[in-house]
Design a protein around this motif. Sequence first.
Motif, PDB file in Angstrom:
ATOM      1  N   SER A  25     -11.877  26.841  17.204  1.00 17.81           N
ATOM      2  CA  SER A  25     -12.160  28.242  17.519  1.00 17.81           C
ATOM      3  C   SER A  25     -10.864  29.008  17.750  1.00 17.81           C
ATOM      4  O   SER A  25      -9.875  28.447  18.232  1.00 17.81           O
ATOM      5  CB  SER A  25     -13.031  28.348  18.778  1.00 17.81           C
ATOM      6  OG  SER A  25     -14.236  27.632  18.649  1.00 17.81           O
ATOM      7  N   GLN A  49     -18.239  31.908  20.497  1.00 17.71           N
ATOM      8  CA  GLN A  49     -18.330  30.661  21.237  1.00 17.71           C
ATOM      9  C   GLN A  49     -18.755  29.532  20.314  1.00 17.71           C
ATOM     10  O   GLN A  49     -19.847  29.569  19.742  1.00 17.71           O
ATOM     11  CB  GLN A  49     -19.352  30.806  22.375  1.00 17.71           C
ATOM     12  CG  GLN A  49     -19.566  29.555  23.188  1.00 17.71           C
ATOM     13  CD  GLN A  49     -18.332  29.180  23.983  1.00 17.71           C
ATOM     14  OE1 GLN A  49     -17.703  30.045  24.577  1.00 17.71           O
ATOM     15  NE2 GLN A  49     -17.996  27.914  24.006  1.00 17.71           N
ATOM     16  N   PRO A  83     -19.120  25.095  19.638  1.00 19.76           N
ATOM     17  CA  PRO A  83     -19.329  23.850  20.381  1.00 19.76           C
ATOM     18  C   PRO A  83     -18.000  23.272  20.855  1.00 19.76           C
ATOM     19  O   PRO A  83     -16.929  23.627  20.361  1.00 19.76           O
ATOM     20  CB  PRO A  83     -20.001  22.938  19.342  1.00 19.76           C
ATOM     21  CG  PRO A  83     -20.544  23.850  18.297  1.00 19.76           C
ATOM     22  CD  PRO A  83     -19.627  25.028  18.259  1.00 19.76           C
ATOM     23  N   THR A  92     -24.582  23.986  13.125  1.00 24.60           N
ATOM     24  CA  THR A  92     -24.138  22.617  13.366  1.00 24.60           C
ATOM     25  C   THR A  92     -24.918  21.599  12.546  1.00 24.60           C
ATOM     26  O   THR A  92     -24.632  20.402  12.597  1.00 24.60           O
ATOM     27  CB  THR A  92     -24.287  22.263  14.854  1.00 24.60           C
ATOM     28  OG1 THR A  92     -25.671  22.389  15.232  1.00 24.60           O
ATOM     29  CG2 THR A  92     -23.449  23.197  15.717  1.00 24.60           C
ATOM     30  N   PRO A 133     -27.941  28.004  16.018  1.00 22.20           N
ATOM     31  CA  PRO A 133     -27.881  26.534  16.136  1.00 22.20           C
ATOM     32  C   PRO A 133     -27.847  25.833  14.784  1.00 22.20           C
ATOM     33  O   PRO A 133     -27.350  24.711  14.679  1.00 22.20           O
ATOM     34  CB  PRO A 133     -29.160  26.197  16.913  1.00 22.20           C
ATOM     35  CG  PRO A 133     -30.059  27.381  16.738  1.00 22.20           C
ATOM     36  CD  PRO A 133     -29.157  28.565  16.619  1.00 22.20           C
ATOM     37  N   TYR A 169     -14.933  28.970  14.198  1.00 21.89           N
ATOM     38  CA  TYR A 169     -15.443  30.076  15.009  1.00 21.89           C
ATOM     39  C   TYR A 169     -14.295  31.009  15.379  1.00 21.89           C
ATOM     40  O   TYR A 169     -13.239  30.563  15.830  1.00 21.89           O
ATOM     41  CB  TYR A 169     -16.109  29.536  16.278  1.00 21.89           C
ATOM     42  CG  TYR A 169     -17.282  28.626  15.985  1.00 21.89           C
ATOM     43  CD1 TYR A 169     -18.593  29.113  15.988  1.00 21.89           C
ATOM     44  CD2 TYR A 169     -17.088  27.279  15.669  1.00 21.89           C
ATOM     45  CE1 TYR A 169     -19.671  28.287  15.703  1.00 21.89           C
ATOM     46  CE2 TYR A 169     -18.159  26.445  15.384  1.00 21.89           C
ATOM     47  CZ  TYR A 169     -19.444  26.960  15.400  1.00 21.89           C
ATOM     48  OH  TYR A 169     -20.509  26.133  15.105  1.00 21.89           O
ATOM     49  N   ASP A 196     -18.310  35.158  24.009  1.00 22.80           N
ATOM     50  CA  ASP A 196     -19.253  34.246  24.639  1.00 22.80           C
ATOM     51  C   ASP A 196     -20.624  34.259  23.973  1.00 22.80           C
ATOM     52  O   ASP A 196     -21.597  33.762  24.530  1.00 22.80           O
ATOM     53  CB  ASP A 196     -19.401  34.571  26.126  1.00 22.80           C
ATOM     54  CG  ASP A 196     -19.657  36.052  26.377  1.00 22.80           C
ATOM     55  OD1 ASP A 196     -19.643  36.840  25.411  1.00 22.80           O
ATOM     56  OD2 ASP A 196     -19.857  36.428  27.545  1.00 22.80           O
ATOM     57  N   MET A 197     -20.709  34.799  22.772  1.00 19.12           N
ATOM     58  CA  MET A 197     -21.997  34.833  22.089  1.00 19.12           C
ATOM     59  C   MET A 197     -22.318  33.462  21.492  1.00 19.12           C
ATOM     60  O   MET A 197     -21.492  32.849  20.825  1.00 19.12           O
ATOM     61  CB  MET A 197     -21.986  35.873  20.968  1.00 19.12           C
ATOM     62  CG  MET A 197     -23.299  35.937  20.215  1.00 19.12           C
ATOM     63  SD  MET A 197     -23.307  37.199  18.946  1.00 19.12           S
ATOM     64  CE  MET A 197     -24.913  36.872  18.213  1.00 19.12           C
ATOM     65  N   GLU A 198     -23.535  32.992  21.716  1.00 22.08           N
ATOM     66  CA  GLU A 198     -23.966  31.713  21.176  1.00 22.08           C
ATOM     67  C   GLU A 198     -24.249  31.860  19.679  1.00 22.08           C
ATOM     68  O   GLU A 198     -25.005  32.740  19.274  1.00 22.08           O
ATOM     69  CB  GLU A 198     -25.231  31.225  21.891  1.00 22.08           C
ATOM     70  CG  GLU A 198     -25.013  30.838  23.344  1.00 22.08           C
ATOM     71  CD  GLU A 198     -24.178  29.579  23.478  1.00 22.08           C
ATOM     72  OE1 GLU A 198     -24.172  28.760  22.527  1.00 22.08           O
ATOM     73  OE2 GLU A 198     -23.532  29.412  24.530  1.00 22.08           O
TER      74      GLU A 198
END
Length: 318
Positions: A142, A135, A137, A123, A120, A131, A115-117
Amino acid sequence: MSISTASNALNGTGRTNAETREKVRRIAEEIGFRPNALARGLLTKRSHAIGMLTNDTYGRLTLPMASGVSEVLVDHGVSLFLCATNNDPRLARLHLEALRDRQVDGIIFTATRIDMEPPPELTQLGIPVVYVFAQGPSDSVSFHPDDAQGARLAVEHLQGLGRSRILHITGERNYRAACIRAEAYQELAGPAAEVMFGDWSEEWGHAAIETVFSRSGAKPDAIFCGSDEIARGVIDALRDRNISIPGDVAVVGFDNWEVVSRQTRPPLTTIDMELKELGHRAGLAILALSKGETIEPGVERLPCTLVFRRSAGQGDQA
């Protein structure tokens, strides 16, 4: 011979006969000739390189995945560049700039929790990104281990051994993987079955056992641990109390981190997340995307496996 003939011989293209190809390759080896990768990249519009960005400083999760990725890429003449961010956003940006300058054909992002962002900037690069254990998009590709299926494997194994008082000792509650495993455990063990959340550490495993065995009431006859490190702490604490493993209490871990699971006494039965296979799948996906092929977006969860050793009852292997 002409430049085109030599090029065809080295690249295995055209109608160059076998004798000529062998001669050209032998001479190239003797003089130490290597094709200019930059020039070839300009012609093919591909660098034949993939970047792998991770926050996994110690490589516990990333190195097995990188091994799987490399096995796929090497067969296609593609190199892998591994970059660790150490959870530093500035370092992540620098690595991404370097990979973009290198004109990599794609990037694989991995993390230490699903669940790690991700950064940014991923993208905004205009190149394919896959991924793994992270996590992505909603429109991304993924790959995750199937934590729920892995937890069910552990609990079903303990229940199959006749254990009915199964306790779950796991890591931090704010980790999605910990919650997914806990929910799957309670689906089988019952909604009232106890889950103890804490740190991902041996110390927490030891402390949890001290808490459980210092209070009154029935004691567990089996313990499903959220990681191998927790399981080792659990086993050490049980042995300190002269509790037989697996005679009195069977123990199952999660990770199959062999430096821990094989050295535990007794050796630890555990769930393997098949990290290398996750790498294989990610490598195939990034290759396809870098060639302009289409892959259906979404999260693909790969099944875990149960590794039998001696901590969880009769029939386990060393």
